[in-house]
Design a protein around this motif. Structure first.
Motif, mmCIF file in Angstrom:
data_model
loop_
_atom_site.group_PDB
_atom_site.id
_atom_site.type_symbol
_atom_site.label_atom_id
_atom_site.label_comp_id
_atom_site.label_asym_id
_atom_site.label_seq_id
_atom_site.Cartn_x
_atom_site.Cartn_y
_atom_site.Cartn_z
ATOM 1 N N ILE A 1 45.818 44.404 48.066
ATOM 2 C CA ILE A 1 45.711 44.790 46.656
ATOM 3 C C ILE A 1 45.361 43.530 45.867
ATOM 4 N N LYS A 2 44.283 43.607 45.064
ATOM 5 C CA LYS A 2 43.833 42.397 44.376
ATOM 6 C C LYS A 2 43.239 42.730 43.019
ATOM 7 N N THR A 3 43.724 42.048 41.973
ATOM 8 C CA THR A 3 43.007 42.095 40.693
ATOM 9 C C THR A 3 42.501 40.714 40.317
ATOM 10 N N GLY A 4 43.058 39.658 40.911
ATOM 11 C CA GLY A 4 42.619 38.320 40.537
ATOM 12 C C GLY A 4 43.117 37.275 41.510
ATOM 13 N N GLY A 5 43.136 36.041 41.030
ATOM 14 C CA GLY A 5 43.414 34.896 41.895
ATOM 15 C C GLY A 5 44.792 34.932 42.545
ATOM 16 N N LEU A 6 45.771 35.558 41.876
ATOM 17 C CA LEU A 6 47.114 35.621 42.464
ATOM 18 C C LEU A 6 47.083 36.246 43.856
ATOM 19 N N ALA A 7 46.242 37.260 44.031
ATOM 20 C CA ALA A 7 46.164 37.930 45.337
ATOM 21 C C ALA A 7 45.650 36.974 46.406
ATOM 22 N N ASP A 8 44.662 36.168 46.050
ATOM 23 C CA ASP A 8 44.117 35.207 47.013
ATOM 24 C C ASP A 8 45.183 34.180 47.390
ATOM 25 N N VAL A 9 45.883 33.682 46.379
ATOM 26 C CA VAL A 9 46.927 32.682 46.625
ATOM 27 C C VAL A 9 48.034 33.280 47.497
ATOM 28 N N SER B 1 33.707 37.409 37.432
ATOM 29 C CA SER B 1 34.821 37.139 36.525
ATOM 30 C C SER B 1 35.482 38.411 36.028
ATOM 31 N N ARG B 2 36.760 38.307 35.675
ATOM 32 C CA ARG B 2 37.318 39.329 34.816
ATOM 33 C C ARG B 2 36.614 39.164 33.465
ATOM 34 N N PHE B 3 36.224 40.260 32.844
ATOM 35 C CA PHE B 3 35.582 40.176 31.528
ATOM 36 C C PHE B 3 36.683 40.195 30.462
ATOM 37 N N GLN C 1 39.684 35.249 27.650
ATOM 38 C CA GLN C 1 40.048 33.992 28.327
ATOM 39 C C GLN C 1 38.855 33.357 29.027
ATOM 40 N N LYS C 2 38.021 34.187 29.636
ATOM 41 C CA LYS C 2 36.965 33.656 30.502
ATOM 42 C C LYS C 2 35.737 33.167 29.727
ATOM 43 N N GLY C 3 35.723 33.386 28.402
ATOM 44 C CA GLY C 3 34.652 32.815 27.576
ATOM 45 C C GLY C 3 33.283 33.428 27.794
ATOM 46 N N LEU D 1 28.756 39.717 37.723
ATOM 47 C CA LEU D 1 29.631 40.750 38.284
ATOM 48 C C LEU D 1 30.990 40.630 37.618
ATOM 49 N N GLY D 2 31.511 41.748 37.135
ATOM 50 C CA GLY D 2 32.854 41.689 36.567
ATOM 51 C C GLY D 2 33.227 42.993 35.913
ATOM 52 N N SER D 3 34.475 43.040 35.483
ATOM 53 C CA SER D 3 34.929 44.213 34.751
ATOM 54 C C SER D 3 36.098 43.818 33.866
ATOM 55 N N VAL E 1 28.866 46.064 36.689
ATOM 56 C CA VAL E 1 30.215 46.231 36.166
ATOM 57 C C VAL E 1 31.044 46.928 37.236
ATOM 58 N N GLY E 2 32.082 46.237 37.700
ATOM 59 C CA GLY E 2 32.919 46.797 38.763
ATOM 60 C C GLY E 2 33.549 45.677 39.559
ATOM 61 N N PHE E 3 34.130 46.040 40.685
ATOM 62 C CA PHE E 3 34.782 45.049 41.541
ATOM 63 C C PHE E 3 34.161 45.152 42.917
ATOM 64 N N SER E 4 33.568 44.084 43.403
ATOM 65 C CA SER E 4 32.944 44.120 44.723
ATOM 66 C C SER E 4 33.136 42.795 45.435
ATOM 67 N N GLU E 5 33.928 42.846 46.475
ATOM 68 C CA GLU E 5 34.184 41.635 47.272
ATOM 69 C C GLU E 5 32.857 41.110 47.846
ATOM 70 N N GLY F 1 41.795 28.541 38.522
ATOM 71 C CA GLY F 1 40.436 29.031 38.734
ATOM 72 C C GLY F 1 40.097 28.890 40.211
ATOM 73 N N LEU F 2 39.554 29.931 40.780
ATOM 74 C CA LEU F 2 39.173 29.869 42.193
ATOM 75 C C LEU F 2 37.666 29.876 42.358
ATOM 76 N N ASN F 3 36.990 30.589 41.452
ATOM 77 C CA ASN F 3 35.551 30.744 41.664
ATOM 78 C C ASN F 3 34.792 29.428 41.631
ATOM 79 N N GLN F 4 35.272 28.473 40.830
ATOM 80 C CA GLN F 4 34.584 27.173 40.820
ATOM 81 C C GLN F 4 34.820 26.420 42.131
ATOM 82 N N LEU F 5 35.921 26.753 42.835
ATOM 83 C CA LEU F 5 36.165 26.144 44.148
ATOM 84 C C LEU F 5 35.256 26.812 45.182
ATOM 85 N N TYR F 6 35.203 28.156 45.116
ATOM 86 C CA TYR F 6 34.315 28.877 46.042
ATOM 87 C C TYR F 6 32.867 28.408 45.841
ATOM 88 N N SER F 7 32.462 28.279 44.587
ATOM 89 C CA SER F 7 31.048 27.966 44.346
ATOM 90 C C SER F 7 30.711 26.571 44.881
HETATM 91 P P1 ADP Z 1 41.735 35.114 37.592
HETATM 92 O O1 ADP Z 1 42.853 35.166 38.587
HETATM 93 O O2 ADP Z 1 42.140 34.596 36.252
HETATM 94 O O3 ADP Z 1 40.988 36.403 37.473
HETATM 95 P P2 ADP Z 1 40.493 33.221 39.423
HETATM 96 O O4 ADP Z 1 39.207 32.459 39.342
HETATM 97 O O5 ADP Z 1 41.720 32.423 39.705
HETATM 98 O O6 ADP Z 1 40.649 34.062 38.095
HETATM 99 O O7 ADP Z 1 40.387 34.296 40.581
HETATM 100 C C1 ADP Z 1 39.573 35.408 40.468
HETATM 101 C C2 ADP Z 1 39.445 36.040 41.842
HETATM 102 O O8 ADP Z 1 39.075 37.404 41.681
HETATM 103 C C3 ADP Z 1 38.375 35.417 42.666
HETATM 104 O O9 ADP Z 1 38.646 35.584 44.026
HETATM 105 C C4 ADP Z 1 37.147 36.243 42.250
HETATM 106 O O10 ADP Z 1 36.111 36.182 43.183
HETATM 107 C C5 ADP Z 1 37.747 37.595 42.154
HETATM 108 N N1 ADP Z 1 37.056 38.510 41.255
HETATM 109 C C6 ADP Z 1 37.133 38.568 39.893
HETATM 110 N N2 ADP Z 1 36.386 39.586 39.417
HETATM 111 C C7 ADP Z 1 35.820 40.167 40.494
HETATM 112 C C8 ADP Z 1 34.930 41.288 40.672
HETATM 113 N N3 ADP Z 1 34.479 41.974 39.629
HETATM 114 N N4 ADP Z 1 34.566 41.608 41.931
HETATM 115 C C9 ADP Z 1 35.019 40.905 42.987
HETATM 116 N N5 ADP Z 1 35.858 39.853 42.891
HETATM 117 C C10 ADP Z 1 36.253 39.488 41.666
#
Ligand code: ADP
Length: 486
Positions: free
Chosen positions: A17-25, A304-306, A309-311, A332-334, A358-362, A385-391
């Motif tokens: 279950i994932k909405t953001g970075g907490l799930a990855d951590v 990004s989450r839209f 905060q994300k500017g 990509l975001g929602s 617009v949506g969530f797609s791994e 922030g994780l995406n700047q690390l991934y990028s």
């Molecule tokens: P936050 O936790 O504030 O949303 P982070 O950069 O710490 O920001 O982590 C965001 C995580 O969620 C990353 O793994 C990112 O790839 C993922 N993510 C955010 N939005 C989407 C999306 N629309 N589709 C897929 N992954 C997303």
């Protein structure tokens, strides 16, 4: 020395279950801790997607008589890397359509206090002498407001173990009416400034910050920023008071999940030693989003989450000017309905130049990290922030606002930093659309110098963002809280 046992309680964990970075951590840090000998068990609510993905499991405890809470039970299973997983099964609270925090129309669940009160309570029971399990943790590691009451319950429990709380985002605090204190069976006396009270309401996060033995957050710079009024969300006083028990540690990333050399989502894999595959990933991304398949035009990526905060409002404001540079945009975001609409409208108005999903797609998130030439992340604030690390790992230099963990993890590209090999992206001060535009222009200028750009991308890919050093730092915090020497 006896093995260290830690209960890691979280409201989301990837990939269940994932909405953001907490799930990855919550997936990667326990794995890194186990790799250095810490016995971590993860506790997560049994939402529909978690229950659906839970393969083999057994019921190990039931809780029928916790005052104020419905009956629940614990299921024991395993998550990735064979990590022990405890799933809190309470169908009336967790098994419903929608997200972990909000319903399908984006409104917070009305019973969130009860839902995360129960999660917090069960974690505290497992950390006290009342635990029905044979496995007893030495410490409970809480994460964000959803688990913020655990340290409070532990404080009032018999023979309880210590706790720490990790702040992943101070902006979300879990604020509820004062009557919640009684509903969740906490002593009325804790509704005070020295307790769970927050400007006349009750705050789950404040409870955690007040009662936990130690506070961590996800970057050193954010640890400093949250002690100031601007980013302290009213908690700067408490955080400053507790500064000797506050540690900022930069998140790592799952280097297997995010590896361009093996990533199954990519059209072509590539590595720092041979980046040729990246061009094919750019073309695949352009095709997928209906962009003109021009290899020369710089392609800017966003995942990004839209939210404010994300500017992204600033990026959307300058998007038409970016197309004239020229540059392309893949987003990509929602989240926020207005930002979603603006992104869609821009894609409609600038076909072939701006693409928005617009949506969530791994899968698409990986494809953007790989296929874009640079990654844009103009967050107003950013705990880590994780995406700047991934990028960076994908050789896609990030363009970021100089704040929080972005400042700790991206080194601005100047002639000097390019020369000494530290440059890894572009940072800007001053949160304005113009500053963002100027910085993107600066990145694009360098992009057209092929040799320098290649050097920058290689620098990015050579950086080490693995969890190992942060896992060591978390273990040191655990030992400090427990008063144990290595
Ligand atoms: P936050 O936790 O504030 O949303 P982070 O950069 O710490 O920001 O982590 C965001 C995580 O969620 C990353 O793994 C990112 O790839 C993922 N993510 C955010 N939005 C989407 C999306 N629309 N589709 C897929 N992954 C997303």
């Amino acid at each position: 020395m006896a093995e260290l046992k830690v209960l890691f309680v979280t409201s989301e964990v990837a990939p269940l279950i994932k909405t953001g970075g907490l799930a990855d951590v919550s997936a990667a840090l326990p794995a890194a801790l186990r790799a250095i000998g810490v016995d971590v068990h993860v506790l997560v609510p049994g939402y529909n997607p978690v229950m659906a993905q839970l393969a083999q499991h057994e019921a190990v405890a039931t809780f029928d008589d916790l005052p104020g809470f419905p009956s629940s039970r614990l299921l024991f299973g395993r998550m990735a890397h064979d990590i022990p997983l405890l799933v809190l099964d309470c169908p009336s609270l967790y098994q419903r359509d929608g997200g972990p925090y909000q319903d399908v129309s984006g409104h917070d669940w009305a019973d969130n206090a009860l839902r995360f009160g129960l999660l917090s309570k069960i974690a505290a029971v497992l950390g006290s002498s009342a635990s029905p399990l044979a496995w007893h943790p030495d410490l409970v590691h809480c994460n964000d407001w959803q688990t913020g009451l655990t340290p409070a319950y532990l404080h009032f429990a018999q023979d309880a173990v210590p706790s720490i709380i990790a702040i992943h985002n101070l902006a979300f605090q879990g604020i509820f009416p004062p009557a919640t204190v009684q509903q969740l069976n906490l002593p009325p006396s804790c509704f005070s400034i020295d307790g769970v009270e927050y400007y006349g309401s009750m705050s789950f996060l404040k409870a955690g910050l007040f009662y936990a033995g130690h506070i961590t957050t996800v970057s050193p710079n954010y640890a400093r920023e949250i002690q100031q009024e601007e980013l302290g969300f009213g908690l700067q006083g408490l955080l400053t008071m507790r500064r000797d028990s506050l540690t900022g540690m930069l998140n790592g990333i799952d280097t297997e999940e995010w590896n361009p050399a093996t990533d199954p989502h990519l059209a072509r894999q590539y590595s720092g030693a041979d980046m040729t595959g990246k061009a094919a990933d750019k073309q695949a991304l352009q095709n997928k989003l209906g962009l003109i398949p021009d290899p020369e035009v710089p392609l800017l990526g966003v995942v990004s989450r839209f939210t404010h905060q994300k500017g992204l409002d600033l990026l959307l404001e300058i998007a038409p000017r970016l197309t004239e540079l020229p540059a392309q945009l893949a987003m990509l975001g929602s989240g926020d309905a207005l930002l979603q609409k603006t992104a869609r409208d821009l894609a409609h108005r600038y076909p072939g130049k701006i693409g928005a999903v617009v949506g969530f797609s791994e899968a698409l998130s990986h494809q953007i990290e790989a296929g874009a030439d640079m990654f844009v992340m103009p967050s107003r604030f950013e705990p880590c922030g994780l995406n700047q690390l991934y990028s960076q790992r994908y050789g896609t230099p990030p363009i970021v606002h100089a704040t929080g963990g972005l400042l700790d993890s991206v080194v601005d590209c100047t002639p000097a930093t390019l020369e000494d090999g530290t440059a890894s992206g572009f940072t800007f001060d001053g949160m304005t659309a113009e500053n963002l535009f100027i910085t993107i222009q600066r990145a694009i200028d360098l992009y057209h110098d092929k040799i320098k750009w290649k050097t920058l991308c290689e620098n990015c890919m050579a950086k080490n963002f693995s969890w190992q050093s942060s896992a060591e730092a978390y273990r040191a915090v655990y030992l400090k809280v427990l008063g144990r020497q290595e």
